[in-house]
Enzyme design. Structure first.
Site, PDB file in Angstrom:
ATOM      1  N   THR A 141       0.832  -1.204   0.000  1.00 20.83           N
ATOM      2  CA  THR A 141       0.000   0.000   0.000  1.00 20.83           C
ATOM      3  C   THR A 141       0.869   1.258   0.000  1.00 20.83           C
ATOM      4  OG1 THR A 141      -1.473   1.267   1.436  1.00 20.83           O
ATOM      5  CG2 THR A 141      -0.073  -0.303   2.535  1.00 20.83           C
ATOM      6  N   ASP A 142       0.299   2.373  -0.445  1.00 20.89           N
ATOM      7  CA  ASP A 142       1.011   3.662  -0.371  1.00 20.89           C
ATOM      8  C   ASP A 142       1.047   4.190   1.062  1.00 20.89           C
ATOM      9  OD1 ASP A 142      -1.684   4.319  -0.129  1.00 20.89           O
ATOM     10  OD2 ASP A 142      -1.657   5.889  -1.652  1.00 20.89           O
ATOM     11  N   GLU A 143       0.254   3.562   1.974  1.00 17.10           N
ATOM     12  CA  GLU A 143       0.187   4.084   3.351  1.00 17.10           C
ATOM     13  C   GLU A 143       1.512   3.917   4.084  1.00 17.10           C
ATOM     14  OE1 GLU A 143      -3.541   3.340   5.379  1.00 17.10           O
ATOM     15  OE2 GLU A 143      -4.536   3.039   3.456  1.00 17.10           O
ATOM     16  N   TYR A 166      -1.743  -0.420  10.902  1.00 15.17           N
ATOM     17  CA  TYR A 166      -1.857  -1.102   9.601  1.00 15.17           C
ATOM     18  C   TYR A 166      -0.652  -0.764   8.717  1.00 15.17           C
ATOM     19  CZ  TYR A 166      -3.255  -1.691   4.690  1.00 15.17           C
ATOM     20  OH  TYR A 166      -3.275  -2.003   3.349  1.00 15.17           O
ATOM     21  N   LYS A 170       2.361  -3.225   7.269  1.00 10.94           N
ATOM     22  CA  LYS A 170       2.644  -3.405   5.829  1.00 10.94           C
ATOM     23  C   LYS A 170       4.087  -2.969   5.532  1.00 10.94           C
ATOM     24  CE  LYS A 170       0.230  -4.618   2.934  1.00 10.94           C
ATOM     25  NZ  LYS A 170      -0.095  -5.974   2.416  1.00 10.94           N
TER      26      LYS A 170
HETATM   27  P1  NAD Z   1      -9.322  -7.742   2.348  1.00 15.02           P
HETATM   28  O1  NAD Z   1      -9.306  -7.437   3.800  1.00 15.02           O
HETATM   29  O2  NAD Z   1     -10.565  -7.523   1.570  1.00 15.02           O
HETATM   30  O3  NAD Z   1      -8.910  -9.273   2.113  1.00 15.02           O
HETATM   31  C1  NAD Z   1      -7.825  -9.872   2.789  1.00 15.02           C
HETATM   32  C2  NAD Z   1      -7.907 -11.374   2.567  1.00 15.02           C
HETATM   33  O4  NAD Z   1      -6.772 -11.980   3.215  1.00 15.02           O
HETATM   34  C3  NAD Z   1      -9.163 -12.017   3.160  1.00 15.02           C
HETATM   35  O5  NAD Z   1      -9.722 -12.941   2.236  1.00 15.02           O
HETATM   36  C4  NAD Z   1      -8.637 -12.741   4.406  1.00 15.02           C
HETATM   37  O6  NAD Z   1      -9.406 -13.899   4.744  1.00 15.02           O
HETATM   38  C5  NAD Z   1      -7.226 -13.098   3.972  1.00 15.02           C
HETATM   39  N1  NAD Z   1      -6.298 -13.266   5.105  1.00 15.02           N
HETATM   40  C6  NAD Z   1      -6.097 -12.421   6.139  1.00 15.02           C
HETATM   41  N2  NAD Z   1      -5.179 -12.930   6.972  1.00 15.02           N
HETATM   42  C7  NAD Z   1      -4.788 -14.110   6.447  1.00 15.02           C
HETATM   43  C8  NAD Z   1      -3.859 -15.114   6.856  1.00 15.02           C
HETATM   44  N3  NAD Z   1      -3.138 -15.000   7.991  1.00 15.02           N
HETATM   45  N4  NAD Z   1      -3.691 -16.209   6.068  1.00 15.02           N
HETATM   46  C9  NAD Z   1      -4.414 -16.350   4.917  1.00 15.02           C
HETATM   47  N5  NAD Z   1      -5.331 -15.451   4.512  1.00 15.02           N
HETATM   48  C10 NAD Z   1      -5.504 -14.336   5.270  1.00 15.02           C
HETATM   49  O7  NAD Z   1      -8.095  -6.918   1.738  1.00 15.02           O
HETATM   50  P2  NAD Z   1      -7.957  -6.219   0.308  1.00 15.02           P
HETATM   51  O8  NAD Z   1      -8.549  -4.869   0.383  1.00 15.02           O
HETATM   52  O9  NAD Z   1      -8.388  -7.177  -0.738  1.00 15.02           O
HETATM   53  O10 NAD Z   1      -6.374  -6.043   0.252  1.00 15.02           O
HETATM   54  C11 NAD Z   1      -5.546  -7.080  -0.275  1.00 15.02           C
HETATM   55  C12 NAD Z   1      -4.096  -6.639  -0.168  1.00 15.02           C
HETATM   56  O11 NAD Z   1      -3.907  -5.417  -0.884  1.00 15.02           O
HETATM   57  C13 NAD Z   1      -3.642  -6.366   1.263  1.00 15.02           C
HETATM   58  O12 NAD Z   1      -2.314  -6.851   1.399  1.00 15.02           O
HETATM   59  C14 NAD Z   1      -3.686  -4.848   1.386  1.00 15.02           C
HETATM   60  O13 NAD Z   1      -2.725  -4.398   2.322  1.00 15.02           O
HETATM   61  C15 NAD Z   1      -3.313  -4.451  -0.028  1.00 15.02           C
HETATM   62  N6  NAD Z   1      -3.840  -3.137  -0.466  1.00 15.02           N
HETATM   63  C16 NAD Z   1      -5.164  -2.839  -0.301  1.00 15.02           C
HETATM   64  C17 NAD Z   1      -5.650  -1.623  -0.763  1.00 15.02           C
HETATM   65  C18 NAD Z   1      -7.121  -1.269  -0.634  1.00 15.02           C
HETATM   66  O14 NAD Z   1      -7.509  -0.129  -0.943  1.00 15.02           O
HETATM   67  N7  NAD Z   1      -7.997  -2.194  -0.244  1.00 15.02           N
HETATM   68  C19 NAD Z   1      -4.787  -0.693  -1.363  1.00 15.02           C
HETATM   69  C20 NAD Z   1      -3.429  -1.040  -1.509  1.00 15.02           C
HETATM   70  C21 NAD Z   1      -2.971  -2.270  -1.063  1.00 15.02           C
HETATM   71  P1  TYD Z   2     -10.790   3.728   4.297  1.00 15.78           P
HETATM   72  O1  TYD Z   2     -11.754   3.303   3.236  1.00 15.78           O
HETATM   73  O2  TYD Z   2     -10.888   3.126   5.658  1.00 15.78           O
HETATM   74  O3  TYD Z   2      -9.311   3.578   3.709  1.00 15.78           O
HETATM   75  P2  TYD Z   2      -7.893   4.111   4.331  1.00 15.78           P
HETATM   76  O4  TYD Z   2      -8.063   4.454   5.751  1.00 15.78           O
HETATM   77  O5  TYD Z   2      -7.013   2.901   4.143  1.00 15.78           O
HETATM   78  O6  TYD Z   2      -7.488   5.274   3.473  1.00 15.78           O
HETATM   79  O7  TYD Z   2     -10.935   5.303   4.479  1.00 15.78           O
HETATM   80  C1  TYD Z   2     -10.825   6.193   3.373  1.00 15.78           C
HETATM   81  C2  TYD Z   2     -10.949   7.613   3.915  1.00 15.78           C
HETATM   82  O8  TYD Z   2     -12.270   7.783   4.426  1.00 15.78           O
HETATM   83  C3  TYD Z   2     -10.004   7.906   5.061  1.00 15.78           C
HETATM   84  O9  TYD Z   2      -9.589   9.266   4.980  1.00 15.78           O
HETATM   85  C4  TYD Z   2     -10.868   7.714   6.305  1.00 15.78           C
HETATM   86  C5  TYD Z   2     -12.248   8.130   5.822  1.00 15.78           C
HETATM   87  N1  TYD Z   2     -13.377   7.455   6.450  1.00 15.78           N
HETATM   88  C6  TYD Z   2     -14.439   8.213   6.980  1.00 15.78           C
HETATM   89  O10 TYD Z   2     -14.408   9.462   6.937  1.00 15.78           O
HETATM   90  N2  TYD Z   2     -15.478   7.548   7.545  1.00 15.78           N
HETATM   91  C7  TYD Z   2     -15.536   6.181   7.632  1.00 15.78           C
HETATM   92  O11 TYD Z   2     -16.518   5.619   8.197  1.00 15.78           O
HETATM   93  C8  TYD Z   2     -14.442   5.415   7.065  1.00 15.78           C
HETATM   94  C9  TYD Z   2     -14.456   3.912   7.148  1.00 15.78           C
HETATM   95  C10 TYD Z   2     -13.396   6.108   6.485  1.00 15.78           C
END
Ligand code: NAD
Ligand code: TYD
Length: 360
Positions: A141-143, A166, A170
């Site tokens: 992630t960019d975070e 988080y 990461k």
């Molecule tokens: P998500 O929470 O929707 O899914 C995570 C999946 O991982 C789930 O199916 C969960 O059951 C599985 N999991 C968790 N712990 C596990 C373990 N110990 N062993 C096996 N499986 C496990 O997450 P997502 O939004 O699909 O994100 C996927 C990846 O992309 C993550 O690594 C996240 O950090 C990264 N990412 C997410 C975003 C975003 O905006 N969602 C952006 C950038 C990077």
């Molecule tokens: P989120 O979808 O949780 O992603 P991230 O924290 O990884 O960026 O949140 C996106 C943005 O929205 C973030 O600035 C937090 C804000 N947010 C709210 O204002 N209200 C909410 O209920 C949630 C879940 C997020």
């Protein structure tokens, strides 16, 4: 586009029952019909096998229920399938949960990634003469770069400065991935991506949460004044970028993924809710009144923005969704899939899953 450097043949996908992993599997299962694709997922609250219904019987796909921290299980899978490719999504992914339960994030994100790397490294070293084409693609992630002020972007030169549990977990995972590349020569590629949205996203994240709340006309909580900025990317563009990195990415390299989708949370919700009103036939903008300002998230990062020029110029990736069009297709997806949404809201997806999987 340059020539393919890596042909994914026997692929381990971790966390493929989650939001991005499921969208990725929807792309690669038909794209690589001759590959063997194994999805290892622990099925936490975020894992949902209904996300994979359309591909669950595909000849080249298999689901395994398990934890990436389970070294014996991961070793068994490597021995059985001789993986040449790992695409690592599995993680705890929600910032608010990390504030309440940080140790779960250390376990899955740091220990889980280190465990997976250890097995992959042992396997790759044993077969390294035949395994020149091995790839470990780490999805991050960019975070990890922390928070930006009102100007500037993250680039591959930006130092790590994670600020939430988080992001710290990461960042720890990213450092382990790089350490395995430097120390043992493991062929890794790292992706750092901005906020995703699209089908199958669990409604704890801002966009699906707002859709669900607006449908039931409940308040939509917005932290502080909604001025925080995120750089939104459609999940299918992210998945295309990952396939591109897998095939064309240089080992040891990091690529940043984003599509100049910068928007404050308040602006984003106004666009999203206007689209939702149009799709539902409600008076335009009538759902804005649901926006409710609440106490800020502790340590809330002000702004994220991505410079994706390396991925675009070196690997030829281009995003195909604008933010407004991507939000409209996402709203339509949630409106067209009420049974998926209902099963998530009433938690019956957990019962569905227990009837679907076997261990090992
Ligand atoms: P998500 O929470 O929707 O899914 C995570 C999946 O991982 C789930 O199916 C969960 O059951 C599985 N999991 C968790 N712990 C596990 C373990 N110990 N062993 C096996 N499986 C496990 O997450 P997502 O939004 O699909 O994100 C996927 C990846 O992309 C993550 O690594 C996240 O950090 C990264 N990412 C997410 C975003 C975003 O905006 N969602 C952006 C950038 C990077
Ligand atoms: P989120 O979808 O949780 O992603 P991230 O924290 O990884 O960026 O949140 C996106 C943005 O929205 C973030 O600035 C937090 C804000 N947010 C709210 O204002 N209200 C909410 O209920 C949630 C879940 C997020």
């Amino acid at each position: 586009m340059s020539t393919i450097l890596h042909q994914p043949l026997r692929i381990l996908v971790t966390g493929g029952a989650g939001f991005i992993g499921a969208n990725f599997l929807h792309q690669i299962v038909p794209k690589f019909p001759d590959a063997v694709i194994v999805n290892l997922d622990k099925l936490t609250y975020a894992g949902n096998l209904q996300n994979l219904h359309a591909i669950e019987n595909a000849r080249n796909y298999r689901f395994v229920h398990g934890d990436i921290c389970d070294l014996a299980l991961v070793q068994k899978l490597f021995t059985e399938h001789q993986f040449t490719t790992v695409v690592h999504f599995a993680a705890e992914s929600h910032v608010d949960r990390s504030i309440h339960s940080p140790i779960d994030f250390v376990r899955s994100n740091v220990v889980g990634t280190a465990s997976l790397l250890q097995v992959a490294k042992d396997f790759w070293m044993r077969f390294s003469s035949d395994m020149q084409k091995f790839r470990f693609l780490h999805v991050s992630t960019d975070e990890v770069f922390g928070a930006l002020g009102s100007s500037g972007t993250f680039s591959t030169e930006t130092p790590y400065a994670p600020r939430s549990p988080y992001a710290a977990s990461k960042a720890g995972a990213d450092h382990f991935v790089r350490a395995y590349a430097e120390t043992y020569g493991l062929p890794v590629v790292v992706s750092n991506c901005s906020n995703n949205y699209g089908p199958y996203q669990f409604p704890e994240k801002l966009i699906p949460l707002a859709i669900v709340r607006a449908l039931s006309r409940d308040p939509i909580p917005v932290y502080s004044k909604g001025e925080n900025v995120r750089d939104w990317l459609h999940v299918r563009d992210h998945c295309e970028a990952l396939t591109c990195m897998l095939q064309y990415g240089l080992t040891g390299e990091t690529y940043l993924v984003g599509s100049a989708g910068e928007c404050s949370n308040l602006e984003l919700l106004r666009v999203l809710l206007t689209i939702l009103d149009e799709e539902l036939g409600r008076p335009s903008g009538s759902s804005w009144e649901l926006i409710t300002f609440v106490k800020d998230r502790p340590g809330h990062d002000f702004r994220y923005a991505i410079d994706a020029s390396k991925l675009i110029t070196e690997l030829g990736w281009t995003p195909s969704h604008t933010l407004e069009e991507g939000l409209r297709t996402t709203v339509r997806w949630y409106l067209s899939n009420p049974s998926w949404l209902q099963a998530v809201m009433d938690e019956s997806y957990r019962t569905y899953m227990k009837s679907q999987y076997s261990t090992g």
